[in-house]
Design an enzyme around this catalytic site. Structure first.
Site, mmCIF file in Angstrom:
data_model
loop_
_atom_site.group_PDB
_atom_site.id
_atom_site.type_symbol
_atom_site.label_atom_id
_atom_site.label_comp_id
_atom_site.label_asym_id
_atom_site.label_seq_id
_atom_site.Cartn_x
_atom_site.Cartn_y
_atom_site.Cartn_z
ATOM 1 N N TYR A 138 0.814 -1.222 0.000
ATOM 2 C CA TYR A 138 0.000 0.000 0.000
ATOM 3 C C TYR A 138 0.847 1.272 0.000
ATOM 4 O O TYR A 138 0.671 2.149 0.839
ATOM 5 C CB TYR A 138 -0.931 0.038 1.229
ATOM 6 C CG TYR A 138 -1.985 -1.048 1.316
ATOM 7 C CD1 TYR A 138 -2.129 -2.022 0.342
ATOM 8 C CD2 TYR A 138 -2.853 -1.088 2.390
ATOM 9 C CE1 TYR A 138 -3.098 -3.015 0.444
ATOM 10 C CE2 TYR A 138 -3.831 -2.069 2.500
ATOM 11 C CZ TYR A 138 -3.945 -3.038 1.541
ATOM 12 O OH TYR A 138 -4.914 -4.005 1.660
ATOM 13 N N LYS A 189 4.421 -14.602 2.008
ATOM 14 C CA LYS A 189 4.185 -15.504 0.885
ATOM 15 C C LYS A 189 5.529 -15.663 0.195
ATOM 16 O O LYS A 189 5.681 -15.395 -1.000
ATOM 17 C CB LYS A 189 3.096 -14.890 -0.022
ATOM 18 C CG LYS A 189 2.595 -15.800 -1.123
ATOM 19 C CD LYS A 189 1.868 -17.048 -0.622
ATOM 20 C CE LYS A 189 1.569 -17.965 -1.808
ATOM 21 N NZ LYS A 189 1.035 -19.270 -1.391
ATOM 22 N N ASP A 222 -1.626 -18.163 2.954
ATOM 23 C CA ASP A 222 -2.785 -19.017 2.630
ATOM 24 C C ASP A 222 -2.995 -20.060 3.732
ATOM 25 O O ASP A 222 -4.121 -20.321 4.166
ATOM 26 C CB ASP A 222 -2.653 -19.663 1.240
ATOM 27 C CG ASP A 222 -1.230 -20.036 0.867
ATOM 28 O OD1 ASP A 222 -0.312 -19.863 1.704
ATOM 29 O OD2 ASP A 222 -1.017 -20.523 -0.263
ATOM 30 N N ASP A 246 -4.381 -6.812 6.434
ATOM 31 C CA ASP A 246 -5.708 -6.257 6.152
ATOM 32 C C ASP A 246 -6.712 -7.391 5.931
ATOM 33 O O ASP A 246 -7.786 -7.445 6.551
ATOM 34 C CB ASP A 246 -5.588 -5.374 4.900
ATOM 35 C CG ASP A 246 -6.832 -4.557 4.622
ATOM 36 O OD1 ASP A 246 -7.794 -4.615 5.418
ATOM 37 O OD2 ASP A 246 -6.841 -3.846 3.592
ATOM 38 N N ASP A 250 -9.970 -9.042 8.664
ATOM 39 C CA ASP A 250 -11.417 -9.168 8.421
ATOM 40 C C ASP A 250 -11.842 -10.604 8.751
ATOM 41 O O ASP A 250 -12.902 -10.846 9.328
ATOM 42 C CB ASP A 250 -11.790 -8.846 6.961
ATOM 43 C CG ASP A 250 -12.228 -7.383 6.770
ATOM 44 O OD1 ASP A 250 -11.670 -6.510 7.469
ATOM 45 O OD2 ASP A 250 -13.115 -7.121 5.931
HETATM 46 MG MG MG Z 1 -9.675 -3.794 5.835
#
Ligand code: MG
Ligand code: NAI
Length: 355
Positions: A138, A189, A222, A246, A250
């Site tokens: 980001y 990863k 993963d 991020d 969730d």
């Molecule tokens: Mg988020």
């Protein structure tokens, strides 16, 4: 008496509904505590501001925020404004502008709330994700060429610096050292992405030498997604890049019963500039304006803020009041299967503050 200056930025959608409730709860907490005061200054920045002025906050916005002790944030994003404009123009501008490099996201199943994971209890889900918050995927580095043509190209680069990776991993180790289980999972990863995440692996091994009491393991992202669902009880501290953190948080919020209960802090550990506390969810346009948003993620973010300011007793008071409210199970918003409204939850939590 100690007085903390707090900047309040409700933002958009349900941010405007839950933030004033957190202010109400915090004021009551401070009153009961008796040892500190909070002065709030509200800033009307967000998508409405953008539609009126062409920017999410004024050019001198960061300048105005610098002097505060902390920032309390609701959420940003509204259908009339592209999400990348709203997110970059406000939330990311503050996180990156103030170098709040730690995004601290505790995941705890609260008493009385049923996890979608069959048979999991609050004893099984209690971990913290430490998400890198200033670089990685980001940074907005990239570009597009040959727009609209069949050969159009889009490049989005992930940017990792040794200094950036090292400071977040060290923070995670320090946190793991303070927690009883002393365990850290470093998520990458690095099998598929062999530059940036190879750096993560190397730095993790180097920093680990300073923390012999912490059991560290490397986990691919993963595999971590699956493990969070199958064996969340094996997790303690999880450190991950901006994008991975991020997504995983969730998922972490979902196994705790709702996106609406998950708190976070965007933290600048050296305190040279203010840190910012917000629920992890967005502005939820689908339920905005109906008065049914769950304020618990916002309340627990307010508790994180008090803890960061050194007001541990106030932070504990809020957490206990939230837990008593969820354990009683009478006053829950629809996302948790109840039919209470946002203000009912605040009233219940405020009543539980002095229990
Ligand atoms: Mg988020
Ligand atoms: P979202 O988190 O706003 O909503 C996802 C789902 O969870 C929706 O069904 C919503 O109703 C529900 N939900 C979220 N918070 C809730 C709460 N407190 N109580 C009850 N239900 C809740 O994510 P979505 O829909 O992907 O994004 C909506 C907007 O928010 C977009 O503009 C997005 O860019 C922005 N966003 C902003 C963030 C921030 O300010 N930190 C973070 C994530 C998204």
């Amino acid at each position: 008496m100690k007085t903390y200056e707090i900047a309040a930025i409700p933002g958009d959608g349900i941010g405007k509904e839950i933030l004033p409730e957190a202010v109400r709860l915090l004021e009551e907490t401070a009153r009961l505590d008796g040892d500190f005061r909070l002065e709030f200054t509200s800033f009307p920045w967000g998508s409405d501001y953008y539609l009126a002025h062409g920017c999410m906050m004024p050019a001198e916005g960061l300048e105005r925020l610098r002097e505060f002790d902390a920032i309390l944030f609701g959420a940003v994003g509204w259908p009339q404004v592209p999400d990348s404009v709203s997110l970059w123009g406000l939330r990311l501008a503050i996180c990156q502008g103030f170098d709040q490099y730690v995004n601290l996201r505790p995941a705890r199943l609260l008493p009385g709330i049923r996890s979608p994971l069959r048979d999991k209890t609050p004893a099984d889900i209690d971990f913290v994700v430490v998400r890198e918050n200033t670089e990685g995927e980001y940074t907005g580095s990239g570009g597009r060429g040959h727009r609209g043509l069949p050969g159009e190209v889009a490049i989005e680069s992930a940017l990792f610096t040794r200094a950036g990776v090292e400071r977040i991993i060290r923070y995670a180790f320090e946190l793991a050292r303070r927690r009883p289980a002393h365990r850290l999972a470093c998520v990458t990863k690095s099998n598929a992405q062999k530059y940036g995440f190879a750096l993560w692996d190397e730095v993790c091994s180097q920093v680990a030498e300073e923390f012999p009491e912490v059991t560290v393991e490397r986990v691919l992202v993963d595999a971590m997604a699956a493990r969070m669902v199958l064996h969340p009880e094996t997790l303690d501290v999880v450190v991950a890049s901006n994008l991975h953190g991020d997504i995983l948080t969730d998922l972490a919020a979902a196994i705790c019963g709702s996106l609406g209960v998950a708190p976070s802090g965007n933290i600048r550990p050296d305190r040279a500039l203010p840190s910012m506390f917000e629920p992890i969810h967005g502005s939820a346009p689908d339920i905005a304006g109906r008065g049914i948003a769950n304020p618990i993620g916002m309340f627990l973010s307010a508790a994180l803020m008090l803890e960061f300011l050194g007001e541990t007793r106030g932070a504990d008071r809020i957490r206990s009041a939230v837990e008593r409210t969820t354990a009683a199970g009478q006053v829950l918003t629809p996302d948790l299967g109840g039919n209470a409204r946002t203000v009912d939850v605040t009233n219940a939590v405020i009543a539980a503050l002095s229990d």
